[in-house]
Scaffold this motif. Structure first.
Motif, PDB file in Angstrom:
ATOM      1  N   MET A   1      39.053  85.936   2.889  1.00 23.36           N
ATOM      2  CA  MET A   1      37.614  86.054   2.883  1.00 23.36           C
ATOM      3  C   MET A   1      37.258  87.539   2.949  1.00 23.36           C
ATOM      4  O   MET A   1      37.829  88.278   3.742  1.00 23.36           O
ATOM      5  CB  MET A   1      37.003  85.296   4.051  1.00 23.36           C
ATOM      6  N   VAL A   2      36.307  87.925   2.098  1.00 28.94           N
ATOM      7  CA  VAL A   2      35.890  89.323   2.058  1.00 28.94           C
ATOM      8  C   VAL A   2      34.458  89.531   2.527  1.00 28.94           C
ATOM      9  O   VAL A   2      34.001  90.651   2.657  1.00 28.94           O
ATOM     10  CB  VAL A   2      36.065  89.933   0.641  1.00 28.94           C
ATOM     11  N   GLY A   3      33.735  88.451   2.777  1.00 31.68           N
ATOM     12  CA  GLY A   3      32.361  88.591   3.229  1.00 31.68           C
ATOM     13  C   GLY A   3      31.605  87.279   3.153  1.00 31.68           C
ATOM     14  O   GLY A   3      32.192  86.217   3.020  1.00 31.68           O
ATOM     15  N   TRP A   4      30.288  87.394   3.217  1.00 34.08           N
ATOM     16  CA  TRP A   4      29.391  86.227   3.185  1.00 34.08           C
ATOM     17  C   TRP A   4      28.257  86.494   2.217  1.00 34.08           C
ATOM     18  O   TRP A   4      27.836  87.628   2.038  1.00 34.08           O
ATOM     19  CB  TRP A   4      28.800  85.974   4.576  1.00 34.08           C
ATOM     20  N   LYS A   5      27.736  85.451   1.618  1.00 31.22           N
ATOM     21  CA  LYS A   5      26.556  85.595   0.770  1.00 31.22           C
ATOM     22  C   LYS A   5      25.395  84.866   1.418  1.00 31.22           C
ATOM     23  O   LYS A   5      25.563  83.855   2.083  1.00 31.22           O
ATOM     24  CB  LYS A   5      26.822  85.081  -0.641  1.00 31.22           C
ATOM     25  N   LEU A   6      24.223  85.437   1.243  1.00 29.55           N
ATOM     26  CA  LEU A   6      22.992  84.813   1.712  1.00 29.55           C
ATOM     27  C   LEU A   6      22.243  84.312   0.491  1.00 29.55           C
ATOM     28  O   LEU A   6      22.005  85.075  -0.442  1.00 29.55           O
ATOM     29  CB  LEU A   6      22.124  85.829   2.459  1.00 29.55           C
ATOM     30  N   GLY A   7      21.886  83.052   0.483  1.00 25.83           N
ATOM     31  CA  GLY A   7      21.165  82.491  -0.651  1.00 25.83           C
ATOM     32  C   GLY A   7      19.810  81.955  -0.236  1.00 25.83           C
ATOM     33  O   GLY A   7      19.541  81.751   0.946  1.00 25.83           O
ATOM     34  N   ASN A   8      18.979  81.712  -1.204  1.00 28.89           N
ATOM     35  CA  ASN A   8      17.630  81.194  -0.966  1.00 28.89           C
ATOM     36  C   ASN A   8      16.871  82.086   0.008  1.00 28.89           C
ATOM     37  O   ASN A   8      16.244  81.613   0.952  1.00 28.89           O
ATOM     38  CB  ASN A   8      17.676  79.752  -0.455  1.00 28.89           C
ATOM     39  N   THR A   9      16.920  83.387  -0.228  1.00 31.15           N
ATOM     40  CA  THR A   9      16.257  84.338   0.665  1.00 31.15           C
ATOM     41  C   THR A   9      14.768  84.472   0.386  1.00 31.15           C
ATOM     42  O   THR A   9      14.037  85.002   1.210  1.00 31.15           O
ATOM     43  CB  THR A   9      16.929  85.720   0.576  1.00 31.15           C
ATOM     44  N   SER A  10      14.305  83.985  -0.751  1.00 31.13           N
ATOM     45  CA  SER A  10      12.888  84.051  -1.091  1.00 31.13           C
ATOM     46  C   SER A  10      12.135  82.886  -0.454  1.00 31.13           C
ATOM     47  O   SER A  10      12.439  81.717  -0.718  1.00 31.13           O
ATOM     48  CB  SER A  10      12.712  84.004  -2.614  1.00 31.13           C
ATOM     49  N   GLU A  11      11.147  83.203   0.366  1.00 32.77           N
ATOM     50  CA  GLU A  11      10.343  82.152   0.998  1.00 32.77           C
ATOM     51  C   GLU A  11       9.632  81.297  -0.046  1.00 32.77           C
ATOM     52  O   GLU A  11       9.536  80.080   0.085  1.00 32.77           O
ATOM     53  CB  GLU A  11       9.334  82.769   1.960  1.00 32.77           C
ATOM     54  N   VAL A  12       9.150  81.923  -1.098  1.00 30.69           N
ATOM     55  CA  VAL A  12       8.451  81.189  -2.155  1.00 30.69           C
ATOM     56  C   VAL A  12       9.399  80.180  -2.815  1.00 30.69           C
ATOM     57  O   VAL A  12       9.050  79.016  -3.010  1.00 30.69           O
ATOM     58  CB  VAL A  12       7.884  82.171  -3.210  1.00 30.69           C
ATOM     59  N   MET A  13      10.623  80.604  -3.132  1.00 29.92           N
ATOM     60  CA  MET A  13      11.582  79.709  -3.771  1.00 29.92           C
ATOM     61  C   MET A  13      12.005  78.585  -2.817  1.00 29.92           C
ATOM     62  O   MET A  13      12.140  77.437  -3.225  1.00 29.92           O
ATOM     63  CB  MET A  13      12.805  80.503  -4.226  1.00 29.92           C
ATOM     64  N   ARG A  14      12.195  78.895  -1.537  1.00 28.70           N
ATOM     65  CA  ARG A  14      12.565  77.864  -0.562  1.00 28.70           C
ATOM     66  C   ARG A  14      11.479  76.800  -0.476  1.00 28.70           C
ATOM     67  O   ARG A  14      11.761  75.599  -0.459  1.00 28.70           O
ATOM     68  CB  ARG A  14      12.811  78.480   0.818  1.00 28.70           C
ATOM     69  N   ARG A  15      10.220  77.248  -0.414  1.00 27.79           N
ATOM     70  CA  ARG A  15       9.100  76.306  -0.347  1.00 27.79           C
ATOM     71  C   ARG A  15       9.094  75.411  -1.576  1.00 27.79           C
ATOM     72  O   ARG A  15       8.921  74.199  -1.487  1.00 27.79           O
ATOM     73  CB  ARG A  15       7.788  77.080  -0.244  1.00 27.79           C
ATOM     74  N   GLN A  16       9.298  76.020  -2.719  1.00 29.62           N
ATOM     75  CA  GLN A  16       9.289  75.300  -3.986  1.00 29.62           C
ATOM     76  C   GLN A  16      10.414  74.267  -4.051  1.00 29.62           C
ATOM     77  O   GLN A  16      10.240  73.188  -4.602  1.00 29.62           O
ATOM     78  CB  GLN A  16       9.447  76.316  -5.109  1.00 29.62           C
ATOM     79  N   MET A  17      11.555  74.589  -3.481  1.00 29.74           N
ATOM     80  CA  MET A  17      12.712  73.699  -3.550  1.00 29.74           C
ATOM     81  C   MET A  17      12.832  72.789  -2.335  1.00 29.74           C
ATOM     82  O   MET A  17      13.759  71.993  -2.235  1.00 29.74           O
ATOM     83  CB  MET A  17      13.981  74.531  -3.719  1.00 29.74           C
ATOM     84  N   GLY A  18      11.892  72.904  -1.383  1.00 30.21           N
ATOM     85  CA  GLY A  18      11.917  72.055  -0.201  1.00 30.21           C
ATOM     86  C   GLY A  18      13.031  72.412   0.775  1.00 30.21           C
ATOM     87  O   GLY A  18      13.569  71.552   1.459  1.00 30.21           O
ATOM     88  N   ILE A  19      13.363  73.702   0.862  1.00 27.13           N
ATOM     89  CA  ILE A  19      14.409  74.186   1.755  1.00 27.13           C
ATOM     90  C   ILE A  19      13.737  74.992   2.862  1.00 27.13           C
ATOM     91  O   ILE A  19      12.882  75.822   2.588  1.00 27.13           O
ATOM     92  CB  ILE A  19      15.412  75.070   0.977  1.00 27.13           C
ATOM     93  N   ASP A  20      14.127  74.758   4.114  1.00 29.82           N
ATOM     94  CA  ASP A  20      13.418  75.411   5.216  1.00 29.82           C
ATOM     95  C   ASP A  20      13.994  76.754   5.668  1.00 29.82           C
ATOM     96  O   ASP A  20      13.359  77.475   6.424  1.00 29.82           O
ATOM     97  CB  ASP A  20      13.306  74.474   6.417  1.00 29.82           C
ATOM     98  N   ARG A  21      15.198  77.119   5.219  1.00 26.09           N
ATOM     99  CA  ARG A  21      15.777  78.408   5.631  1.00 26.09           C
ATOM    100  C   ARG A  21      16.832  78.857   4.619  1.00 26.09           C
ATOM    101  O   ARG A  21      17.358  78.037   3.858  1.00 26.09           O
ATOM    102  CB  ARG A  21      16.370  78.313   7.022  1.00 26.09           C
ATOM    103  N   PRO A  22      17.160  80.134   4.621  1.00 29.83           N
ATOM    104  CA  PRO A  22      18.221  80.618   3.726  1.00 29.83           C
ATOM    105  C   PRO A  22      19.550  79.940   4.055  1.00 29.83           C
ATOM    106  O   PRO A  22      19.740  79.428   5.158  1.00 29.83           O
ATOM    107  CB  PRO A  22      18.291  82.117   4.034  1.00 29.83           C
ATOM    108  N   ASN A  23      20.455  79.925   3.082  1.00 31.95           N
ATOM    109  CA  ASN A  23      21.782  79.388   3.346  1.00 31.95           C
ATOM    110  C   ASN A  23      22.813  80.510   3.282  1.00 31.95           C
ATOM    111  O   ASN A  23      22.518  81.606   2.814  1.00 31.95           O
ATOM    112  CB  ASN A  23      22.130  78.256   2.382  1.00 31.95           C
ATOM    113  N   ILE A  24      23.979  80.230   3.799  1.00 29.84           N
ATOM    114  CA  ILE A  24      25.054  81.216   3.781  1.00 29.84           C
ATOM    115  C   ILE A  24      26.305  80.573   3.210  1.00 29.84           C
ATOM    116  O   ILE A  24      26.446  79.352   3.222  1.00 29.84           O
ATOM    117  CB  ILE A  24      25.352  81.779   5.192  1.00 29.84           C
ATOM    118  N   GLY A  25      27.200  81.385   2.708  1.00 27.80           N
ATOM    119  CA  GLY A  25      28.464  80.881   2.198  1.00 27.80           C
ATOM    120  C   GLY A  25      29.502  81.984   2.194  1.00 27.80           C
ATOM    121  O   GLY A  25      29.163  83.164   2.065  1.00 27.80           O
ATOM    122  N   PRO A  26      30.762  81.615   2.343  1.00 25.01           N
ATOM    123  CA  PRO A  26      31.822  82.620   2.365  1.00 25.01           C
ATOM    124  C   PRO A  26      32.101  83.178   0.974  1.00 25.01           C
ATOM    125  O   PRO A  26      31.929  82.490  -0.025  1.00 25.01           O
ATOM    126  CB  PRO A  26      33.034  81.842   2.896  1.00 25.01           C
TER     127      PRO A  26
END
Length: 105
Positions: free
Chosen positions: A1-26
């Motif tokens: 593992m070399v790091g982590w990615k943060l996804g869905n960081t845009s509040e507008v996009m999260r609202r549009q997609m029905g997601i309540d917070r950003p996600n993370i992944g290795p």
């Protein structure tokens, strides 16, 4: 593992997609593409999404002790603008950018 990615960081996009917070992944070294590299030809409708990548200088392990934001910040070596290559399981799939309440059924 070399790091982590943060996804869905845009509040507008999260609202549009029905997601309540950003996600993370290795991020692993096998996931990295160098400039000029091509994605694998078996990907179905590959698309690119902007992400924020964090390269860590020290490992984090919340299994043995709580990890707070200060511990995370101290472990980060750098933050990078990244492009995530995603693909669909379905051919012909189209993403609709209209808000949920404006999508036709």
């Amino acid at each position: 593992m070399v790091g982590w990615k943060l996804g869905n960081t845009s509040e507008v996009m999260r609202r549009q997609m029905g997601i309540d917070r950003p996600n993370i992944g290795p991020l692993t070294d096998r996931m990295l593409l160098a400039s000029g590299d091509a994605v694998h030809e078996r990907l179905v409708q590959p698309r690119v999404e902007p992400e924020i990548g964090l390269r860590l200088k020290t490992a984090l392990d919340a299994r043995h002790a709580p990890v707070d934001r200060h511990t995370v910040a101290a472990a980060v070596e750098g933050a990078y603008a990244c492009l995530e290559v995603v693909h669909s399981t379905w051919t012909g799939y189209r993403f609709n950018l209209a808000p949920h309440d404006q999508v036709d059924s």
